[in-house]
Write a protein that holds these residues in place. Structure first.
Motif, PDB file in Angstrom:
ATOM      1  N   ARG A 175       0.838  -1.196   0.000  1.00 31.38           N
ATOM      2  CA  ARG A 175       0.000   0.000   0.000  1.00 31.38           C
ATOM      3  C   ARG A 175       0.875   1.249   0.000  1.00 31.38           C
ATOM      4  NH1 ARG A 175      -0.235   2.781   4.832  1.00 31.38           N
ATOM      5  NH2 ARG A 175       0.345   1.663   6.744  1.00 31.38           N
ATOM      6  N   LEU A 176       0.249   2.381  -0.302  1.00 34.84           N
ATOM      7  CA  LEU A 176       0.909   3.666  -0.180  1.00 34.84           C
ATOM      8  C   LEU A 176       1.028   4.042   1.293  1.00 34.84           C
ATOM      9  CD1 LEU A 176      -1.032   5.748  -2.872  1.00 34.84           C
ATOM     10  CD2 LEU A 176       1.230   4.738  -3.123  1.00 34.84           C
ATOM     11  N   GLY A 177       2.058   4.816   1.620  1.00 35.24           N
ATOM     12  CA  GLY A 177       2.135   5.403   2.942  1.00 35.24           C
ATOM     13  C   GLY A 177       1.207   6.606   3.020  1.00 35.24           C
ATOM     14  N   GLN A 178       0.849   6.979   4.215  1.00 31.66           N
ATOM     15  CA  GLN A 178       0.047   8.180   4.434  1.00 31.66           C
ATOM     16  C   GLN A 178       0.956   9.303   4.952  1.00 31.66           C
ATOM     17  OE1 GLN A 178      -3.239   8.549   3.549  1.00 31.66           O
ATOM     18  NE2 GLN A 178      -2.788   6.545   2.626  1.00 31.66           N
ATOM     19  N   PRO A 179       0.722  10.542   4.530  1.00 32.15           N
ATOM     20  CA  PRO A 179       1.563  11.646   5.007  1.00 32.15           C
ATOM     21  C   PRO A 179       1.666  11.708   6.523  1.00 32.15           C
ATOM     22  CG  PRO A 179       0.160  12.393   3.210  1.00 32.15           C
ATOM     23  CD  PRO A 179      -0.282  10.998   3.545  1.00 32.15           C
ATOM     24  N   GLU A 180       0.584  11.369   7.207  1.00 33.89           N
ATOM     25  CA  GLU A 180       0.582  11.414   8.665  1.00 33.89           C
ATOM     26  C   GLU A 180       1.548  10.387   9.266  1.00 33.89           C
ATOM     27  OE1 GLU A 180      -2.834  13.297   6.971  1.00 33.89           O
ATOM     28  OE2 GLU A 180      -2.122  11.233   6.729  1.00 33.89           O
ATOM     29  N   GLU A 181       1.792   9.281   8.553  1.00 32.81           N
ATOM     30  CA  GLU A 181       2.735   8.280   9.044  1.00 32.81           C
ATOM     31  C   GLU A 181       4.170   8.795   8.962  1.00 32.81           C
ATOM     32  OE1 GLU A 181       0.631   4.043   8.185  1.00 32.81           O
ATOM     33  OE2 GLU A 181       1.100   5.225   6.395  1.00 32.81           O
ATOM     34  N   ILE A 182       4.465   9.557   7.919  1.00 31.43           N
ATOM     35  CA  ILE A 182       5.782  10.183   7.800  1.00 31.43           C
ATOM     36  C   ILE A 182       5.923  11.242   8.898  1.00 31.43           C
ATOM     37  CG2 ILE A 182       7.412  11.258   6.238  1.00 31.43           C
ATOM     38  CD1 ILE A 182       6.111   8.578   5.240  1.00 31.43           C
ATOM     39  N   ALA A 183       4.873  12.024   9.083  1.00 30.22           N
ATOM     40  CA  ALA A 183       4.896  13.087  10.086  1.00 30.22           C
ATOM     41  C   ALA A 183       5.133  12.529  11.482  1.00 30.22           C
ATOM     42  CB  ALA A 183       3.584  13.869  10.047  1.00 30.22           C
ATOM     43  N   ALA A 184       4.567  11.380  11.777  1.00 31.64           N
ATOM     44  CA  ALA A 184       4.736  10.786  13.110  1.00 31.64           C
ATOM     45  C   ALA A 184       6.201  10.445  13.370  1.00 31.64           C
ATOM     46  CB  ALA A 184       3.870   9.538  13.233  1.00 31.64           C
ATOM     47  N   ALA A 185       6.893   9.972  12.342  1.00 32.16           N
ATOM     48  CA  ALA A 185       8.309   9.645  12.497  1.00 32.16           C
ATOM     49  C   ALA A 185       9.136  10.905  12.728  1.00 32.16           C
ATOM     50  CB  ALA A 185       8.808   8.902  11.259  1.00 32.16           C
ATOM     51  N   VAL A 186       8.820  11.955  11.991  1.00 36.86           N
ATOM     52  CA  VAL A 186       9.527  13.218  12.162  1.00 36.86           C
ATOM     53  C   VAL A 186       9.278  13.780  13.557  1.00 36.86           C
ATOM     54  CG1 VAL A 186       9.697  15.608  11.346  1.00 36.86           C
ATOM     55  CG2 VAL A 186       9.472  13.742   9.693  1.00 36.86           C
ATOM     56  N   HIS A 187       8.031  13.742  13.971  1.00 32.02           N
ATOM     57  CA  HIS A 187       7.669  14.268  15.291  1.00 32.02           C
ATOM     58  C   HIS A 187       8.397  13.516  16.395  1.00 32.02           C
ATOM     59  CE1 HIS A 187       4.990  15.402  18.683  1.00 32.02           C
ATOM     60  NE2 HIS A 187       4.890  16.540  18.006  1.00 32.02           N
ATOM     61  N   PHE A 188       8.530  12.211  16.250  1.00 31.75           N
ATOM     62  CA  PHE A 188       9.265  11.416  17.238  1.00 31.75           C
ATOM     63  C   PHE A 188      10.717  11.867  17.323  1.00 31.75           C
ATOM     64  CE2 PHE A 188      12.326   7.863  17.560  1.00 31.75           C
ATOM     65  CZ  PHE A 188      12.232   7.640  18.925  1.00 31.75           C
ATOM     66  N   LEU A 189      11.373  12.045  16.172  1.00 34.36           N
ATOM     67  CA  LEU A 189      12.789  12.416  16.170  1.00 34.36           C
ATOM     68  C   LEU A 189      13.024  13.802  16.763  1.00 34.36           C
ATOM     69  CD1 LEU A 189      13.886  10.972  12.713  1.00 34.36           C
ATOM     70  CD2 LEU A 189      14.541  10.123  14.985  1.00 34.36           C
ATOM     71  N   ALA A 190      11.993  14.638  16.760  1.00 39.82           N
ATOM     72  CA  ALA A 190      12.108  15.972  17.349  1.00 39.82           C
ATOM     73  C   ALA A 190      11.714  15.990  18.817  1.00 39.82           C
ATOM     74  CB  ALA A 190      11.229  16.957  16.576  1.00 39.82           C
ATOM     75  N   SER A 191      11.292  14.854  19.349  1.00 36.85           N
ATOM     76  CA  SER A 191      10.767  14.804  20.714  1.00 36.85           C
ATOM     77  C   SER A 191      11.856  14.493  21.736  1.00 36.85           C
ATOM     78  CB  SER A 191       9.679  13.727  20.813  1.00 36.85           C
ATOM     79  OG  SER A 191      10.256  12.430  20.750  1.00 36.85           O
ATOM     80  N   ASP A 192      11.520  14.680  23.010  1.00 37.76           N
ATOM     81  CA  ASP A 192      12.438  14.327  24.092  1.00 37.76           C
ATOM     82  C   ASP A 192      12.739  12.831  24.101  1.00 37.76           C
ATOM     83  OD1 ASP A 192      12.571  16.953  24.891  1.00 37.76           O
ATOM     84  OD2 ASP A 192      11.076  16.730  26.504  1.00 37.76           O
ATOM     85  N   ALA A 193      11.784  12.033  23.624  1.00 36.94           N
ATOM     86  CA  ALA A 193      11.983  10.585  23.609  1.00 36.94           C
ATOM     87  C   ALA A 193      13.121  10.166  22.689  1.00 36.94           C
ATOM     88  CB  ALA A 193      10.689   9.889  23.186  1.00 36.94           C
ATOM     89  N   ALA A 194      13.483  11.045  21.737  1.00 36.75           N
ATOM     90  CA  ALA A 194      14.558  10.743  20.788  1.00 36.75           C
ATOM     91  C   ALA A 194      15.818  11.552  21.082  1.00 36.75           C
ATOM     92  CB  ALA A 194      14.083  11.015  19.362  1.00 36.75           C
ATOM     93  N   ALA A 195      15.974  12.000  22.319  1.00 38.18           N
ATOM     94  CA  ALA A 195      17.114  12.849  22.663  1.00 38.18           C
ATOM     95  C   ALA A 195      18.457  12.150  22.468  1.00 38.18           C
ATOM     96  CB  ALA A 195      16.979  13.335  24.110  1.00 38.18           C
ATOM     97  N   TYR A 196      18.473  10.821  22.479  1.00 33.62           N
ATOM     98  CA  TYR A 196      19.726  10.076  22.320  1.00 33.62           C
ATOM     99  C   TYR A 196      19.807   9.422  20.938  1.00 33.62           C
ATOM    100  CZ  TYR A 196      23.870   7.614  24.106  1.00 33.62           C
ATOM    101  OH  TYR A 196      25.149   7.161  24.328  1.00 33.62           O
ATOM    102  N   VAL A 197      19.021   9.921  20.006  1.00 32.38           N
ATOM    103  CA  VAL A 197      19.043   9.419  18.630  1.00 32.38           C
ATOM    104  C   VAL A 197      19.619  10.507  17.737  1.00 32.38           C
ATOM    105  CG1 VAL A 197      17.683   8.550  16.695  1.00 32.38           C
ATOM    106  CG2 VAL A 197      16.990   8.004  19.047  1.00 32.38           C
TER     107      VAL A 197
END
Length: 234
Positions: A197-219
């Protein structure tokens, strides 16, 4: 706390979904666009990422209204697809300048404030094509593969100042770009995706949002594919 977030190419498609994800979490969001109106609640600035003066002016506008950029998402990009034997040098170089050169210009400008603050997030939007290649997209694949080396180099340069730099590599996504493909071509591409299937824009956005979050501070220096398994990582 509300952060100053700047998304290039944020007026449609994946960029708009990314901008909305940050807006939904309470951040102050600015986007670049070359035409059209800004989505409600967002600051839109005119910016051609191939023009350093335009980039500087855009940052000045964002900083004046939202403060120094704390999260940069370098998403703006173009395609000029053609087989190698028919591709002009202009089409090859223009795609590199917009996709890779544009990321260089905005990341360099954003890093000023991040270095002073000793904190920040830089996320570049690459592509599954950078990892697996695609016929007729040698210029696009080269530009998007270049983003990986560029971003990982930034991760090494800026990490000691508390700035993380990561890459998200979307696969074929349900946007206007995918809709423009012939139905037979789109079906053939979906057949190569394990999730079919195609990806949804919101699925890409969720990954970006994670990398910008405190939860990804060591990534940092990571390449996160969001492609249904099309490229199987890097």
């Amino acid at each position: 706390m509300s952060r100053s977030v700047f998304v290039t190419g944020g007026n449609r498609g994946i960029g708009l979904a990314i901008a909305r994800a940050f807006q939904a979490s309470g951040d102050k969001v600015a986007i670049t666009c070359r035409s059209g109106e800004a989505p409600e609640g967002m600051l839109a600035v005119r910016c051609d990422v191939t023009d350093q003066a335009a980039v500087d002016k855009a940052f000045e506008e964002v900083e004046a209204q939202h403060g120094p950029v704390e999260v940069l998402v370098a998403n703006a990009g173009i395609t000029r697809d053609q087989l190698l034997m028919r591709m002009s040098e202009e089409d090859f170089l223009s795609v590199l300048d917009a996709n890779l050169g544009g990321a260089f210009r905005v990341a360099k400008r954003a890093s000023r404030g991040m270095l002073r603050k000793r904190a920040g997030r830089i996320i570049t939007i690459s592509s599954a094509v950078a990892l697996r290649g695609e016929a007729g997209q040698s210029n696009y694949a080269a530009s998007k593969a270049g983003l990986i080396g560029f971003t990982r180099s930034l991760a090494r340069e800026l990490g000691s100042r508390g700035i993380t730099c990561n890459v998200v590599a979307p696969g074929l996504t349900d946007t206007a770009m995918a809709a423009a493909l012939a139905s037979e071509r789109q079906a053939a591409m979906i057949e190569q995706i394990p999730l079919r299937r195609l990806g949804q824009p919101e699925e890409i956005a969720a990954a970006v949002h994670f990398l910008a979050s405190d939860a990804a501070a060591y990534v940092t220096g990571a390449v996160l594919p969001v492609d249904g398994g099309a490229a199987m990582g890097h």
